[in-house]
Design an enzyme around this catalytic site. Structure first.
Site, short mmCIF file in Angstrom:
data_model
loop_
_atom_site.label_atom_id
_atom_site.label_comp_id
_atom_site.label_asym_id
_atom_site.label_seq_id
_atom_site.Cartn_x
_atom_site.Cartn_y
_atom_site.Cartn_z
N SER A 136 -8.39 -10.32 91.94
CA SER A 136 -7.25 -10.53 91.03
C SER A 136 -6.21 -11.72 91.85
O SER A 136 -6.06 -11.67 93.09
CB SER A 136 -6.48 -9.21 90.92
OG SER A 136 -5.26 -9.33 90.33
N GLU A 178 -18.60 -6.40 82.54
CA GLU A 178 -17.44 -6.80 81.76
C GLU A 178 -17.85 -7.89 80.65
O GLU A 178 -17.88 -7.50 79.46
CB GLU A 178 -16.17 -6.79 82.27
CG GLU A 178 -15.64 -5.57 82.79
CD GLU A 178 -14.27 -5.82 83.54
OE1 GLU A 178 -13.14 -5.30 82.99
OE2 GLU A 178 -14.50 -6.78 84.27
N LYS A 191 -7.81 -5.85 94.50
CA LYS A 191 -8.73 -5.58 93.20
C LYS A 191 -10.23 -6.09 93.60
O LYS A 191 -10.06 -7.28 94.21
CB LYS A 191 -8.19 -6.00 92.16
CG LYS A 191 -6.87 -5.57 91.50
CD LYS A 191 -7.10 -4.21 90.81
CE LYS A 191 -8.07 -4.30 89.59
NZ LYS A 191 -7.13 -4.76 88.42
N HIS A 228 -20.35 13.97 76.09
CA HIS A 228 -18.98 13.80 75.85
C HIS A 228 -18.29 13.22 76.86
O HIS A 228 -17.05 13.52 77.02
CB HIS A 228 -18.30 14.78 75.22
CG HIS A 228 -19.17 15.79 74.12
ND1 HIS A 228 -19.34 15.37 72.69
CD2 HIS A 228 -20.24 16.63 74.45
CE1 HIS A 228 -20.03 16.37 72.17
NE2 HIS A 228 -20.64 16.99 73.02
#
Ligand code: ARG
Length: 466
Positions: free
Chosen positions: A284, A297, A290, A163
């Site tokens: 970024s 992804e 970043k 979980h």
């Protein structure tokens, strides 16, 4: 009386009195994408021509001209010196027309005892078979990277989750070997699907077979097929193999997508379990700090298109009567894109994983939190004769005390623990540590470092085919 052919550029033009509508010509053409089958189309044609020669349909001279002509066309295509024509519809007619151009009469004899229906079904099987082998190779490369990482990190402790809540401590190596297991099943699915791909449609001709005394075993052998397909109607219409292949591809993408999700989470500042190599991340344009995990992804994102292709192929087939229908031309783009997506995703993972840096310290710290050894304490009490349900209750109380005093379970005093159960003695502290917890799960399939090493050993043997 002379008849004028309305469509002089079409090999099937004889019975037509009107030229093809310009839009229809481009709407029905597949050459823009099926030219990718050219190499296999040529292989199939050469095998067919050789077979026609063995049964006495083509002379030695004709077969030589055909084989040489086709090899020259292959070279033209490879050096991008081939003029693909939409008017000639597809890869098959483009190559055949060029052959006739080059060698004349003999080229016109190649299509004897054959139809584009068995031809395209054969090309597709040859193509998928080849690409499947590339996929399997890339799976093995990724498996190797995972197994090496597992070996190196057999003792590295991290929290295991259910979980997405900290559950029990595990070893990072064990986690890597879980990914390996998934990939191994994926590989086996492809290998199994290959058997059903490797059946040869040639000889089925348009749908009913041919009146020539063809030798299908001979052609099958030349092309490396296990057998000629047993039923001519099925041979030209079946595209199960594309569906089965895409289903196997969907599952490997599911697994890569799950790995991606974990890599994205683990590389975040909040988790800090791993560092992805700079070469596989991007920055970024606005936030200088970043470092984004774009590769996982994207793999996660690309999974969706493969699922889409699976549904497209299933839907393509569901209402087709026997035998060949033009619908089948629509099998190519979904299949090609599936292959490209899977190959690229596997390549991305296979080259990224050897450079992944686990942050052992952060994982160890995280495993200390969340009372991950609570089950070990319960098991300890059971070994001392307490019933499991009672042990569960006692440990629950220990967790409560630890939460209230902002401590871990191993920080409770022996006195505090003994107040909860007189069965607890000072040997309890060895099982309350995360190291003790993982070491105790020392059975086949468990997370103990010793078992991880055994799993790594077994995987290496399997990969060597032992
Ligand atoms: N381009 C066609 C396909 O991909 C080849 C077979 C065409 N056959 C026919 N009878 N029109 O399916």
């Amino acid at each position: 009386m002379t008849t004028t052919v309305a469509t002089p550029d079409k090999p099937w033009g004889g019975r037509f009195t009107e030229p093809t509508d310009e839009f229809v010509e481009s709407f029905t053409a597949s050459v823009s994408f099926d030219q990718r089958l050219a190499g296999h189309d040529i292989d199939g044609s050469i095998a067919h021509a050789r077979m026609l020669h063995t049964i006495g349909i083509l002379s030695q001279q004709d077969v030589d001209a055909i084989v040489n002509g086709l090899e020259e066309i292959r070279a033209e295509i490879l050096r991008d010196d081939f003029n693909w024509s939409i008017a000639l519809e597809d890869v098959h007619m483009n190559i055949e027309a060029r052959l006739v151009d080059r060698i004349g009469e003999a080229g016109k004899r190649l299509h004897t005892g054959r139809s584009r229906n068995d031809q395209v079904a054969t090309d597709m099987r040859l193509f998928v078979r080849e690409q499947l082998d590339f996929i399997v190779e890339r799976i093995v490369l990724l498996e190797t990277a995972l197994v090496n990482l597992a070996e190196q990190e057999a003792e590295t402790i991290m929290p295991g989750f259910t979980h997405l809540q900290v559950a029990q401590p595990i070893t990072f190596g064990h986690h890597m070997m879980a990914w390996y297991e998934m990939l191994e099943r994926d590989k086996q699915r492809f290998v199994d699907c290959r058997k059903r791909i490797n059946q040869m449609p040639l000889g089925a001709a348009a749908l009913a077979g041919t009146s020539y005394p063809i030798d299908r075993q001979f052609t099958a052998q030349l092309l490396g097929f296990d057998n000629p397909a047993s039923n001519s109607l099925d041979a030209v219409s079946d595209r199960d193999f594309t569906i089965e292949f895409t289903a196997a591809a969907s599952l490997v993408m599911t697994h890569l997508s799950r790995f991606s999700e974990e890599l994205v989470l683990w590389s975040s500042t909040q988790f800090g379990f791993i560092e992805l190599p700079d070469a596989f991340c991007t920055g970024s344009s606005i936030m200088p700090q970043k470092k984004n995990p774009d590769v996982p992804e994207l793999v996660r994102g690309k999974t969706g298109r493969v699922y889409g292709h699976l549904i497209a192929l299933l839907t393509l087939m569901k209402s087709q009567p026997l035998a060949y229908n033009k619908d089948n031309q629509e099998d190519k783009e979904p299949l090609f894109d599936t292959i490209d997506t899977v190959l690229n995703s596997l390549h991305a993972f296979g080259s990224m994983m050897p450079h992944l840096q686990p942050n052992r310290e952060n994982m160890f710290q995280a495993a200390q939190q969340g009372f991950s050894t609570a089950t070990d304490l319960a098991d300890y009490l059971v070994r001392k004769g307490v019933a499991f349900r009672d042990a569960h209750e006692i440990v629950g109380q220990a967790v409560r005390i630890a939460i209230d005093s902002n401590r871990g379970l191993a920080d409770l005093t022996l006195h505090e623990l003994q107040e909860l159960s007189s069965d607890i003695t000072d040997d309890v502290f060895s099982i309350l540590t995360v190291e003790g917890s993982v070491a105790s799960r020392n059975h086949f399939g468990g997370t103990a470092p010793e078992q991880v090493r055994l799993a790594v050993y077994n995987a290496k043997q399997r990969m060597r085919g032992i």
